[in-house]
Design an enzyme around this catalytic site. Sequence first.
Site, PDB file in Angstrom:
ATOM      1  CD  GLU A  11      36.385  -5.313  46.607  1.00  0.00           C
ATOM      2  OE1 GLU A  11      35.713  -5.981  45.889  1.00  0.00           O
ATOM      3  OE2 GLU A  11      36.315  -4.299  46.853  1.00  0.00           O
TER       4      GLU A  11
ATOM      5  CE  LYS B 127      32.372  -5.205  43.679  1.00  0.00           C
ATOM      6  NZ  LYS B 127      33.303  -4.975  44.544  1.00  0.00           N
TER       7      LYS B 127
ATOM      8  CG  ASP C 241      22.858 -21.022  45.047  1.00  0.00           C
ATOM      9  OD1 ASP C 241      23.520 -20.300  44.367  1.00  0.00           O
ATOM     10  OD2 ASP C 241      22.129 -21.816  44.230  1.00  0.00           O
TER      11      ASP C 241
END
Length: 438
Positions: free
Chosen positions: A85, A280, A296
């Site tokens: 992004e 987010k 992970d």
Amino acid sequence: MIEPISGFSKLNKEEKIDWVASHYCQNKTQAKKIIKTYWNTNSSLQQLHDEFIENTLTNLYLPLGIAPNFLINGKLVAIPMAIEESSVVAAASKAAKFWLKRGGFKAQVLGTEKIGQVHFLYMGNYKKLKSFFTFLKPKLLADSASLTSSMEKRGGGITDIILKNKTEKLANYYQLHATFETKNAMGANFINSCLEQFATTLKAEATKYGDFTAQEKDIEVIMSILSNYVPNCTVRAEVSCPIEELKLTPELTPQHTAEKIIQAVKIAQIEPYRAVTHNKGIMNGVDAVVLATGNDFRAVEAGIHAYAAKNGTYSSLTHAKIDHGIFTFSIELPLALGTVGGLTNLHPLVKLNLEILQNPSAEELMQIIAVAGLAQNFAAVSSLVTTGIQKGHMKMHLLNILNQLGASEIEKDILVAYFKTNTITHHEVELQLQTLRK
Ligand code: MEV
């Protein structure tokens, strides 16, 4: 009509590509070309990547950027970030630079406890199960001694095992709830191996336990697995400065800026629609470093979002306050990470990223990642309450639009210069490119 294929995994890479391209792609030759364009020219490096997973066709690149100038607990850190992004790395770097002149980031690990559970069904008297557990616990530890010895040498191991009665929520359901210290390893394999051994011991000892009836002896283990919810493996990071130093924009006074940031965080604390977007933005920073360091990100994501909802409402992971004229912006989040094992020793670029981070311990990496999340949130919220997000974002996104429109290098240079002083929208970029080409 496409028929199911059996034995796909047995095909070699070339055959797999051929099968996918001929069954699912309009232009088979083109599809095969794209897939192969992304192969690494170094065949042993490519093979290493092929062997990370199954049925590998090729690689999917993510850009790896770097956000320098992070002062964390007095140490200057340049943070590698893997993310697609635009504007995330720029925002992190901007926040790092802003706080560099204001004392930097302070970070502290609050706990490192990992959790795993054996979920089982027992049909019988709970008091008897409790007595059995007292007898069982030393056997669980003894039977897993060979699995834990090397972790113990590194200062880790099993820290406790308790019996949990969950029958109020689900009939006959109990747990062996175990806690672990896994030092610099994320610990998933270690924990799961211990849990599977606990399950074997639990079943075997139950069948021999004299006080149990035949039905009570017949404990059914449903599953044994670590939990990615790690509310006691947490880290806190903060920045602070006297209010008058919170000068972000000529349009707002520092006091007003601080108040708007605090209000924005309060909204994210009570309003889940906003909280999800707010978090987010934090995950933009967190995931990028988690990925760059071979950790992970699915485990981290799942654990963090559960933590954000721990009080019953999904809420902000960050907090902001003014106290005696000091503005403080902080984050608290769970992070189960490793700096040894897994991809960390295997993936050359991950290894290099860890070297750039000065080979951190898992605890140091928790601090760095919490800081990346905090910086990202500070950048996003401070833009949102001042100029708005689009101005900066579109500036960073301009090259993507120009690439999409097939602009040449010269056209890109001219239009990047033009849009320094003009508002960027997709339509406007298209128009200007057309004008330029006339
Ligand atoms: C975009 O990737 C992230 C933001 O939406 C975060 C936020 O709204 O706080 C800008």
